[in-house]
Design a protein around this motif. Structure first.
Motif, mmCIF file in Angstrom:
data_model
loop_
_atom_site.group_PDB
_atom_site.id
_atom_site.type_symbol
_atom_site.label_atom_id
_atom_site.label_comp_id
_atom_site.label_asym_id
_atom_site.label_seq_id
_atom_site.Cartn_x
_atom_site.Cartn_y
_atom_site.Cartn_z
ATOM 1 N N LEU A 24 0.687 -1.246 0.058
ATOM 2 C CA LEU A 24 0.089 0.022 -0.142
ATOM 3 C C LEU A 24 0.882 1.381 0.080
ATOM 4 C CD1 LEU A 24 -2.788 -1.237 2.539
ATOM 5 C CD2 LEU A 24 -2.783 -0.852 0.239
ATOM 6 N N GLY A 25 2.190 1.018 0.496
ATOM 7 C CA GLY A 25 2.739 2.373 0.722
ATOM 8 C C GLY A 25 4.011 2.273 1.577
ATOM 9 N N LEU A 26 5.091 3.071 1.517
ATOM 10 C CA LEU A 26 6.148 3.374 2.441
ATOM 11 C C LEU A 26 5.997 4.534 3.193
ATOM 12 C CD1 LEU A 26 8.695 1.509 0.337
ATOM 13 C CD2 LEU A 26 7.653 0.454 2.240
ATOM 14 N N THR A 43 -6.428 7.384 6.385
ATOM 15 C CA THR A 43 -7.230 8.143 5.810
ATOM 16 C C THR A 43 -6.718 8.333 4.292
ATOM 17 O OG1 THR A 43 -7.815 9.327 7.814
ATOM 18 C CG2 THR A 43 -8.672 10.518 5.569
ATOM 19 N N GLU A 44 -5.542 8.541 4.227
ATOM 20 C CA GLU A 44 -4.837 8.463 2.827
ATOM 21 C C GLU A 44 -5.005 7.105 2.169
ATOM 22 O OE1 GLU A 44 -0.515 7.855 0.976
ATOM 23 O OE2 GLU A 44 -0.504 9.021 2.646
ATOM 24 N N ILE A 45 -4.871 5.970 2.924
ATOM 25 C CA ILE A 45 -5.125 4.801 2.345
ATOM 26 C C ILE A 45 -6.671 4.454 1.860
ATOM 27 C CG2 ILE A 45 -5.142 2.144 2.437
ATOM 28 C CD1 ILE A 45 -2.516 2.582 4.409
ATOM 29 N N ASN A 47 -8.829 6.747 1.348
ATOM 30 C CA ASN A 47 -8.952 8.002 0.020
ATOM 31 C C ASN A 47 -8.726 7.233 -1.275
ATOM 32 O OD1 ASN A 47 -10.399 9.556 1.676
ATOM 33 N ND2 ASN A 47 -8.654 11.035 1.906
ATOM 34 N N ARG A 48 -7.666 6.137 -1.283
ATOM 35 C CA ARG A 48 -7.280 5.833 -2.335
ATOM 36 C C ARG A 48 -8.051 4.445 -2.655
ATOM 37 N NH1 ARG A 48 -1.379 5.293 -0.510
ATOM 38 N NH2 ARG A 48 -1.637 3.050 -1.240
ATOM 39 N N GLY A 49 -9.127 4.287 -2.037
ATOM 40 C CA GLY A 49 -9.992 3.142 -2.424
ATOM 41 C C GLY A 49 -10.088 1.776 -1.530
ATOM 42 N N ALA A 50 -9.376 1.893 -0.225
ATOM 43 C CA ALA A 50 -9.428 0.744 0.728
ATOM 44 C C ALA A 50 -10.794 1.044 1.527
ATOM 45 C CB ALA A 50 -8.222 0.811 1.498
ATOM 46 N N ALA A 51 -12.054 0.239 0.877
ATOM 47 C CA ALA A 51 -13.347 0.753 1.692
ATOM 48 C C ALA A 51 -13.546 0.038 2.874
ATOM 49 C CB ALA A 51 -14.494 0.269 0.594
ATOM 50 N N ASP A 52 -12.795 -1.248 2.960
ATOM 51 C CA ASP A 52 -12.937 -2.096 4.213
ATOM 52 C C ASP A 52 -11.685 -2.723 4.482
ATOM 53 O OD1 ASP A 52 -14.268 -3.199 6.272
ATOM 54 O OD2 ASP A 52 -14.810 -4.973 5.110
ATOM 55 N N VAL A 53 -11.251 -2.819 5.853
ATOM 56 C CA VAL A 53 -10.132 -3.284 6.078
ATOM 57 C C VAL A 53 -10.516 -4.283 7.255
ATOM 58 C CG1 VAL A 53 -7.843 -3.291 7.395
ATOM 59 C CG2 VAL A 53 -8.684 -1.647 5.801
ATOM 60 N N THR A 70 -11.118 4.568 14.041
ATOM 61 C CA THR A 70 -11.761 5.625 13.428
ATOM 62 C C THR A 70 -12.052 5.762 12.282
ATOM 63 O OG1 THR A 70 -10.609 6.949 15.352
ATOM 64 C CG2 THR A 70 -11.570 8.121 13.569
ATOM 65 N N VAL A 71 -11.101 5.007 11.385
ATOM 66 C CA VAL A 71 -11.337 5.006 10.026
ATOM 67 C C VAL A 71 -12.235 3.819 9.428
ATOM 68 C CG1 VAL A 71 -10.028 4.789 7.747
ATOM 69 C CG2 VAL A 71 -8.979 6.195 9.594
#
Length: 103
Positions: A24-26, A43-45, A47-53, A70-71
């Protein structure tokens, strides 16, 4: 001149329900490990499309469980100890480490 940087790098990885893995990122650890920092990253993740974790596995990072809930309020947070696994390599006796053959 050679200098040493002591900031940590946080890696975000995912495994989808289909079994696909992705990075997802570093993130350079200059923001600390508090909830405010993690809320920004998560929140960045999102906003890039991760609707559910459904589940998040982390190494006892302070603030991360609060930020993820929270997210994504339904996320299960599973703490593990990656650090102890990574530091066990310094306990391997020298004779157990094989050196590559000379070319």
């Amino acid at each position: 001149m050679i200098s040493t940087i002591t900031d940590s790098v946080m890696a975000g990885m995912t495994v989808t329900v289909e079994g696909h893995r992705d990075i997802l990122g570093l993130w350079i650890g200059d923001g600390g490990e508090g909830a405010k920092y993690w809320l920004q990253v998560l929140t960045e993740i999102k906003n890039r499309g991760a609707a559910d974790v459904p589940m998040l596995v982390c190494d006892g990072l302070t603030g991360l469980p609060d930020a993820v809930n929270t997210v994504w309020p339904a996320t299960i947070v599973q703490p593990v100890s990656f650090t102890s696994t990574l530091t066990k390599s310094d306990r391997v006796p020298p004779f157990a480490i094989q050196t590559p053959p000379a070319a």
